[in-house]
Design an enzyme around this catalytic site. Structure first.
Site, short mmCIF file in Angstrom:
data_model
loop_
_atom_site.label_atom_id
_atom_site.label_comp_id
_atom_site.label_asym_id
_atom_site.label_seq_id
_atom_site.Cartn_x
_atom_site.Cartn_y
_atom_site.Cartn_z
N ILE A 175 54.82 7.87 41.33
CA ILE A 175 55.40 6.92 40.38
C ILE A 175 55.67 7.60 39.04
CG2 ILE A 175 54.99 4.79 39.07
CD1 ILE A 175 53.56 3.67 41.56
N ALA A 259 50.11 0.81 34.88
CA ALA A 259 49.03 1.22 35.79
C ALA A 259 47.99 0.10 35.90
CB ALA A 259 48.42 2.52 35.31
N ARG A 260 46.98 0.13 35.05
CA ARG A 260 45.97 -0.93 35.04
C ARG A 260 45.61 -1.26 33.60
NH1 ARG A 260 47.51 -1.74 39.41
NH2 ARG A 260 46.37 -1.57 41.37
N ASP A 284 52.97 -4.15 31.50
CA ASP A 284 53.07 -4.94 32.73
C ASP A 284 51.69 -5.38 33.19
OD1 ASP A 284 54.29 -6.07 35.04
OD2 ASP A 284 53.73 -4.31 36.22
N GLU A 289 43.49 -9.87 33.67
CA GLU A 289 44.48 -10.61 34.47
C GLU A 289 43.78 -11.69 35.29
OE1 GLU A 289 46.90 -7.93 36.73
OE2 GLU A 289 47.24 -6.65 35.01
N HIS A 307 52.27 -8.42 35.45
CA HIS A 307 51.97 -7.50 36.58
C HIS A 307 52.97 -7.75 37.72
CE1 HIS A 307 48.52 -5.04 38.57
NE2 HIS A 307 49.70 -4.68 39.06
N GLY A 309 55.73 -5.56 38.04
CA GLY A 309 56.49 -4.34 38.28
C GLY A 309 56.56 -3.96 39.75
N VAL A 310 55.43 -4.12 40.41
CA VAL A 310 55.33 -3.73 41.82
C VAL A 310 56.11 -4.68 42.73
CG1 VAL A 310 53.20 -5.06 42.12
CG2 VAL A 310 53.59 -3.11 43.56
O1 LIG Z 1 49.71 -2.74 40.85
C1 LIG Z 1 50.08 -2.68 41.97
C2 LIG Z 1 49.75 -1.65 42.91
O2 LIG Z 1 48.85 -0.85 42.63
O3 LIG Z 1 50.37 -1.61 43.96
#
Ligand SMILES: O=CC(=O)O
Length: 345
Positions: A175, A259-260, A284, A289, A307, A309-310
């Site tokens: 990524i 990321a986190r 994101d 959360e 969150h 993005g994924v």
């Molecule tokens: O945040 C989402 C993932 O790690 O896939």
């Protein structure tokens, strides 16, 4: 149904795998569709005599339920001890696997597979959007267009173009590299990166290469924007805090997190936004959360996403395909395709 392994499916409405493959699945496995309302119900159903008592695999390709129930963690430590002895395989959508207790899952002799690469594009595109946001503050500009045109006049004097600026990527994995390539190709950004080791292969996939830094602290004085794209671990907890923000160039450090959330000390970020050390941020992911820090919500210099993005239709379709590849490979050969752990057969 006797003889067919029980497979518990947590599905999304994106049914990318259809037709013959789905029909074969139903011929080969006893498919059980997850419909619990709570984690307690999930544990209850796995007890002897319950509908999930004999599951051999769990395949998670979708949210558990919409809304807050989506945040139920079926692979967390307190749930693993409730798994039936028949469970041998978990296939779970997503790139990061910090929400699963892979150590305890492995100790129970269960394979755990994620879906690497299924969402690389989706997350990297999100990062590119947030990089642009952190420099140009378009979300706030959109608010001005809707509600108060004149406030955008000042905004136009503050925002900066990212073209040619230095981007620091924390974690030049799949990524991180995709983010770097997009930022280089679209905005001629100069790429710096940090991680446990230098990655000459990844560097060679960038037109102008990249500069490696051993630590985030070493990298910050050289960059205009930082993107977090590394896994969340004990080592990356609060990777960005007051000490790091104090190292920013005088023009400031834009901050992007795909990321986190817990990789940033949010209180320190709020202070850095107030002092101007961070002139813009795009987040994101969040420390608590599904909650978002109210002080970040109130700050027009921050673009906030939930969150997401994924999540794209494309990713969900890839998740499902890779999960089913893992399921079939495990029952064909005893070994899944993309495990994050190793279980001896
Ligand atoms: O945040 C989402 C993932 O790690 O896939």
């Amino acid at each position: 149904m006797a003889g067919k392994p029980d497979v518990l499916l947590i599905e999304s409405s994106v049914q990318a795998v259809d037709g013959p493959r789905r029909a074969k699945l139903a011929e080969r496995f006893n498919l059980i569709y997850y419909d619990c309302e709570s984690i307690e119900q999930f544990k209850e159903r796995m007890k002897p005599g319950g509908p999930y008592a004999n599951i051999a695999a769990i395949v998670r390709s979708g949210w558990l339920k919409a809304g807050p129930l989506a945040y139920i963690r079926p692979f967390a430590t307190d749930v693993v001890s409730h798994y039936p002895p028949s469970l041998k395989l978990i296939c779970c959508n997503g790139h990061g696997h910090d929400a699963a207790d892979v150590e305890t899952i492995s100790a129970r002799g269960i394979w755990y597979c994620n879906t690497p690469d299924a969402c690389t594009e989706a997350v990297a595109n999100t990062a590119l959007f947030l990089i642009l946001e952190s420099f140009r503050l378009f979300s706030y500009a959109q608010w001005c267009a809707r509600y108060d045109w004149m406030q955008s006049r000042e905004l136009g004097l503050l925002s900066v173009d990212p073209t040619g600026k230095a981007l620091g990527v924390v974690g030049l994995g799949d990524i991180g590299l995709a983010v770097a390539q997009k930022a280089e190709a679209s905005c001629s950004m100069k790429i710096h990166y940090q991680g446990p080791r230098r990655k000459p292969d990844a560097e060679s996939k960038l037109r102008s290469g990249a500069t490696y830094h051993q630590t985030v602290d070493d990298m910050i004085p050289h960059i205009d924007c930082i993107v977090l794209a590394a896994p969340y671990t004990k080592e990356t907890h609060h990777l960005l805090g007051s000490r790091q923000f104090a190292l920013a160039k005088k023009e400031g450090l834009r901050v992007v997190n795909i990321a986190r959330g817990q990789m940033i000390d949010e209180d320190a970020l709020i202070e850095a936004l107030a002092s101007g050390r961070v002139p813009g941020a795009g987040l994101d992911v969040h420390a608590n959360e599904p909650g978002v820090n109210p002080k970040l919500k109130d700050n027009w210099r921050v673009t906030l996403l939930p969150h997401i993005g994924v999540c794209s239709h494309t990713s969900w379709a890839n998740f499902e395909k890779i999960n089913l590849d893992n399921l079939e490979a495990f029952f064909d050969t005893g070994t899944p395709v993309t495990p994050v752990n190793k279980i001896s057969n």
